[in-house]
Design a protein around this motif. Structure first.
Motif, short mmCIF file in Angstrom:
data_model
loop_
_atom_site.label_atom_id
_atom_site.label_comp_id
_atom_site.label_asym_id
_atom_site.label_seq_id
_atom_site.Cartn_x
_atom_site.Cartn_y
_atom_site.Cartn_z
N LYS A 1 -0.97 14.80 -10.00
CA LYS A 1 -0.58 15.27 -11.33
C LYS A 1 0.77 15.97 -11.22
N LEU A 2 1.68 15.57 -12.09
CA LEU A 2 3.02 16.11 -12.11
C LEU A 2 3.14 17.04 -13.32
N ILE A 3 3.48 18.30 -13.06
CA ILE A 3 3.56 19.31 -14.12
C ILE A 3 5.03 19.74 -14.25
N PRO A 4 5.67 19.49 -15.39
CA PRO A 4 7.08 19.86 -15.53
C PRO A 4 7.25 21.37 -15.67
N PRO A 5 8.05 22.00 -14.83
CA PRO A 5 8.32 23.44 -14.99
C PRO A 5 9.32 23.68 -16.10
N ALA A 6 9.46 24.93 -16.46
CA ALA A 6 10.37 25.28 -17.55
C ALA A 6 11.83 25.07 -17.18
N ASP B 1 5.31 28.90 -8.74
CA ASP B 1 4.73 27.78 -9.48
C ASP B 1 5.07 26.48 -8.77
N HIS B 2 4.13 25.52 -8.84
CA HIS B 2 4.30 24.22 -8.21
C HIS B 2 4.35 23.16 -9.30
N CYS B 3 5.10 22.09 -9.02
CA CYS B 3 5.27 21.03 -10.02
C CYS B 3 4.34 19.85 -9.79
N ILE B 4 3.58 19.85 -8.69
CA ILE B 4 2.73 18.70 -8.38
C ILE B 4 1.50 19.20 -7.64
N CYS B 5 0.39 18.50 -7.84
CA CYS B 5 -0.85 18.82 -7.14
C CYS B 5 -1.71 17.58 -7.07
N ALA B 6 -2.66 17.56 -6.14
CA ALA B 6 -3.56 16.42 -5.98
C ALA B 6 -4.69 16.54 -6.99
N GLU C 1 0.84 -1.19 0.00
CA GLU C 1 0.00 0.00 0.00
C GLU C 1 0.89 1.25 0.00
N VAL C 2 0.74 2.06 -1.03
CA VAL C 2 1.56 3.26 -1.20
C VAL C 2 0.62 4.47 -1.14
N THR C 3 0.90 5.34 -0.22
CA THR C 3 0.14 6.60 -0.11
C THR C 3 1.08 7.76 -0.38
N CYS C 4 0.50 8.87 -0.77
CA CYS C 4 1.28 10.05 -1.12
C CYS C 4 0.82 11.22 -0.25
N ARG C 5 1.81 11.95 0.26
CA ARG C 5 1.51 13.16 1.05
C ARG C 5 2.28 14.33 0.45
N ILE C 6 1.53 15.37 0.10
CA ILE C 6 2.13 16.55 -0.52
C ILE C 6 2.41 17.58 0.57
N LYS C 7 3.62 18.03 0.61
CA LYS C 7 4.04 19.01 1.61
C LYS C 7 3.47 20.39 1.25
N ASN D 1 7.69 17.27 -2.22
CA ASN D 1 7.83 18.72 -2.10
C ASN D 1 7.38 19.34 -3.42
N PRO D 2 6.34 20.16 -3.42
CA PRO D 2 5.81 20.68 -4.70
C PRO D 2 6.65 21.78 -5.34
N ASN D 3 7.77 22.17 -4.77
CA ASN D 3 8.58 23.22 -5.37
C ASN D 3 9.04 22.82 -6.76
N ALA D 4 9.15 23.78 -7.64
CA ALA D 4 9.51 23.49 -9.03
C ALA D 4 10.91 22.94 -9.16
N GLU D 5 11.81 23.33 -8.28
CA GLU D 5 13.20 22.89 -8.39
C GLU D 5 13.36 21.41 -8.04
N ASP D 6 12.36 20.79 -7.42
CA ASP D 6 12.43 19.38 -7.06
C ASP D 6 11.70 18.49 -8.04
N TYR D 7 11.38 19.00 -9.22
CA TYR D 7 10.58 18.20 -10.17
C TYR D 7 11.33 16.94 -10.59
N ASP D 8 12.59 17.08 -10.99
CA ASP D 8 13.33 15.91 -11.50
C ASP D 8 13.47 14.83 -10.44
N GLU D 9 13.78 15.23 -9.20
CA GLU D 9 13.87 14.23 -8.14
C GLU D 9 12.51 13.63 -7.83
#
Length: 866
Positions: free
Chosen positions: A59-64, A47-52, A33-39, A424-432
């Motif tokens: 949903k994962l949104i790639p920033p520029a 801008d955020h890279c992820i949202c519920a 069982e895998v759950t996700c928690r968004i900080k 972490n929804p920050n845009a700089e953490d998208y790749d990780e």
């Protein structure tokens, strides 16, 4: 109350089965069982890279600024989870959804694993540990456990670790003695330690005021007693350290801790050997242990100037439960009845690239080890998934990392696994975050074998023992207060399981008669209802008892047959054993006889060795005497040989001197004959005086015999001419009194070489026969051969030997000399055989030159004078 029957019958202790049966067949599988928690975001305006997207999708949104957007892969991605917690979710909601079911399984004897996964700064530690005013999963788990077992805990030191991942059960007397020793130590130090375990009595660290969680687990077995043990370890650079170990080790150490080793117990479960387990009785004691480990872990993080810890933290909770005896008073002293369950709460280190950690020097190695352990975890998950889908049958590489090796049993089906992915929804953490999402998607596809609970009812103990014992204790106490004698009173717990609730009070007055009557009617209705219910369940119970009896009868028949076969087998083995004992007795007698013979042979061997040593000594003495005699003879022979050698050298020197004089004489005569030099030539006269003439003496006083005075053996000198100056050709002048057998070919090429042998009574043969050698007149043998040399000129070889008689009456030839004769043309000498007898006088001025030429010419071997 006195009318009640308080007699307690003697109840026989039930027999425990060695291996409890499972309630469910182990054939099902449960997914991880895998759950996700968004900080919550650090800055709401950015801008955020992820949202519920919904409760189960993110949903994962790639920033520029991401690599994916620059590479042309800037599409939105969706990932499914068991549940998604939005940034507004509370710690209580996360605990109720994720950790509370694991706590329920823990109290029911099942294992569980919960670990937080994500990049650095994504809220993993906050989710697991929380804050003083907002507790995390660990604190709420401890609160829920102790809220549930608060009234059912065993006294301290009843369960003691056996240091092999198991526990021993102690009697009340032994536990009291352990507690007494613990209390004596607690007066000395604030953190006491028992001889076999470590416990905490009063808080040592200052735990801030917190708000406890009021959660409680239902459906608890009230007939068991419970004890809680906690451990706190960390895995740093692929080494395991105990955060509760205060003693520093000499081996591999880190922050003053000694590295621990992983071992496997008798049930093939992995555990940390030598790890301290602390028995806690309240949530505060457990939190003290956790806080102490956290502080010791965070000290190194602060000293290294890191944003997060570079190690994996594992806080384990083990619940030990055992049933009460049939009277519901003491713990059943049967180790097979113990039930041990474990819940591991893992806070993994951040998964990210080294460039994000800002590590330098040795910190790069730490980050590499963390990434390697997480990659090993990913590899194990991938292999499990491939094996379950049928695409491969590889061995899971659990041993490649201490983390996966320690958690191997959970992935093998020994417990339930849950994972919280912190984002972490920050845009700089998208790749990780994208890497974390892929791993979460992978692990959610893995199926783990469903853990099966142990059937506690197979102990055949009646339920409600604790409540019955409590009820009768209260009655006994009440009777004692009323003045009744309860010293020899026995209580019968059997009535608890067949009667309705206790009788109401029978005291009434005339005024409340109607109320009392209504109360009796209500009580009787309850009794009638209980009786009807018991009668309705009676056939089922009878059928169950009959089925059980049939099973027991079948088991008895089977055991009787097995006993018969085992008896026959035992008799056969006994007979075989008797025969072997007889054989052993005979063999022992034989061995004794052989030992006696061996003693005799050893004695005889020693005697023979002594005789042999005496012979060796005598032989060595004789050899030494022979060697001394041989050395003496060798010295004497060496002296005689040296003496003879000196005499022969002296004789040889005299002979060489005479031969040299004779050679010079022959050269002078040859020059005189060849050159026709008169004796009045001054130069020749001086040379003749120097060398000597026949019948005259030279300057050295040596006289040369004349032709008239020549002895018969040297008469051939004047008949054939002068001899060659080389000494090895002197053997051509043979003794005229010897009889020779000349063995030569039929045709010989005539050669005018010098020193042709003149054989006395010479017999020439081409084929030697036996009769030739048997004649007593033949004393010498000569073999003549002719052949061309390497320059194409004719060469004559003369082999000479003696004919000697043999012991059998025959003759043998012994060769002892060989002569080689060659003929060469004369050059640079003006000799003309056609000259008249009266030759012109040679000028005096060329005599010396011609003499030197003649000497050189005559010195050439193989020359024959004309």
């Amino acid at each position: 109350m006195s009318a009640l029957s308080l007699k307690r019958p003697r109840v026989r202790q039930p027999r425990l089965t060695s291996k409890p049966q499972n309630l469910e067949p182990k054939n099902g599988k449960d997914p991880v069982e895998v759950t996700c928690r968004i900080k919550p975001p650090d800055n709401v305006d950015e801008d955020h890279c992820i949202c519920a997207f919904d409760l189960h999708t993110v949903k994962l949104i790639p920033p520029a600024t991401s690599f994916a957007f620059r590479n042309g892969c800037g599409k939105e991605q969706y990932y499914k989870f068991q549940h998604v917690f939005n940034p507004e979710a509370t710690q209580k909601q996360v605990f109720d959804q994720v950790a509370k079911p694991l706590v329920a399984d823990l109290l029911q004897g099942k294992n569980g694993l919960l670990f937080a996964y994500g990049v650095t700064g994504s809220g993993k530690t906050y989710t697991m540990e929380g804050t003083p005013d907002n507790s995390g999963i660990i604190q709420r788990t401890l609160d829920a456990i102790f809220n549930t077992i608060q009234d059912y805990q065993a006294q301290r030191c009843v369960f003691m670790p056996d240091h092999m991942n198991g526990f021993d059960i102690q009697t009340e007397a032994e536990a009291a003695q352990e507690r007494k020793a613990f209390q004596a130590q607690s007066n000395v130090c604030k953190t006491p330690r028992t001889p076999r375990q470590r416990t905490v009595d009063t808080p040592v660290l200052d735990i801030p005021m917190r708000i406890p969680d009021g959660s409680k687990i239902d459906d608890l077995n009230e007939d068991n007693v419970y004890a809680v043990f906690v451990t706190h370890i960390e895995i740093y650079q692929n080494y395991i350290y105990d955060l509760l170990d205060e003693a520093s080790g000499n081996g591999q150490s880190h922050r003053g801790f000694q590295a621990k080793v992983l071992r496997e117990d008798s049930n093939h479960n992995m555990y940390v050997h030598g790890c301290i387990e602390v028995e806690v009785k309240t949530p505060e004691e457990a939190l003290e242990v956790m806080v102490k480990g956290q502080k010791r872990r965070k000290v190194a993080t602060t000293n290294l100037n890191l944003e997060s810890s570079r190690s994996h933290s594992i806080f384990s909770i083990r619940v030990v439960q055992a049933p009460l005896d049939v009277h519901g008073e003491e713990v059943l002293q049967e180790k097979a009845a113990l039930s041990i369950s474990q819940l591991s709460l893992v806070d993994l280190a951040g998964s990210e690239r080294n460039s994000r950690t800002r590590a330098k020097g040795g910190r790069v190695k730490e980050a590499g080890n963390i990434n390697n352990s997480l990659m090993t975890l990913r590899s194990c998950i991938e292999v499990l998934r491939e094996n379950q889908t049928g695409e491969g049958h590889r061995m899971v590489p659990y041993r490649d990392s201490k983390l996966t090796h320690y958690l191997k049993n959970y992935f093998g089906g020994e417990g339930r696994i849950k994972m919280i992915v912190c984002i972490n929804p920050n845009a700089e953490d998208y790749d990780e975050n994208q890497t974390v999402m892929k791993f979460a998607e992978l692990i959610s596809e893995v199926q783990i074998d469903r853990a099966t609970p142990v059937a506690q009812t197979e102990l055949w103990l009646p339920p409600g023992r604790r409540q019955a014992n409590k009820f009768f204790k209260s009655i006994r106490k009440k009777l004692e207060e009323e003045g009744e004698n309860v010293m020899n009173m026995e209580m019968d717990t059997s009535i608890i399981y067949r009667l309705a609730p206790a009788w109401p009070s029978l005291n009434y007055t005339q005024e409340d008669w109607e109320g009392f009557f209504d109360m009796l009617k209500t009580y009787m209705r309850k009794r009638i209802h209980c009786r009807e219910k018991a009668q309705a369940s009676l056939p089922d119970k009878i059928a169950h008892v009959r089925t059980r009896l049939l099973d027991l009868e079948k088991e008895i028949v089977y055991l009787q047959q097995e006993n018969t076969s085992l008896t026959a087998l035992y008799n056969n083995v006994l007979a075989k054993n008797n025969s072997l004992e007889d054989r052993l007795f005979n063999e022992e007698i034989t061995i004794e006889n052989l030992k006696k013979d061996l003693v005799k042979y050893n004695k005889l061997e020693e005697e023979l060795k002594a005789v042999l040593e005496e012979r060796d000594l005598a032989k060595n003495h004789e050899e030494r005497q022979k060697q001394q005699m041989k050395d003496g003879l060798k010295r004497k022979l060496r002296d005689e040989s040296e003496k003879l050698r000196r005499e022969m050298m002296k004789s040889l020197e005299e002979r060489e001197k005479n031969l040299k004089v004779k050679t010079y004489q022959a050269q002078v005569l040859a020059l005189q004959e060849v050159l026709n030099i008169k004796e009045d030539v001054p130069a020749f006269s001086s040379l003749q005086q120097e060398l000597g003439q026949p019948g005259s003496s030279n300057s050295k006083g040596t006289s040369f015999p004349s032709k008239e005075n020549c002895p018969p053996e040297r008469e051939d000198y004047y008949l054939r001419g002068p001899a060659v100056c080389d000494q090895r050709y002197r053997s051509s002048l043979v003794d005229q009194h010897d009889a020779w057998l000349n063995h030569c070919p039929k045709q010989m090429v005539p050669m005018g070489t010098a020193l042709q042998p003149i054989l006395n009574t010479q017999k020439v043969v081409t084929n030697v026969k036996k009769a030739h050698l048997e004649k007593n007149t033949i004393t010498n043998y000569c073999l003549t051969t002719q052949d061309q040399d390497s320059q194409g000129e004719m060469e004559t070889r003369v082999y000479k030997g003696d004919v000697l008689p043999t012991a059998g009456g025959g003759s043998q030839v012994v060769l002892k000399d060989v002569e080689v004769h060659k003929q060469r043309e004369i050059q640079n000498v003006g000799i003309n055989k056609s000259l008249p007898k009266e030759t012109p006088r040679i000028p005096t001025e060329s005599i010396q030159e011609r003499c030197s030429t003649g000497i050189q010419f005559l010195a050439r071997p193989g020359y024959h004078s004309p």
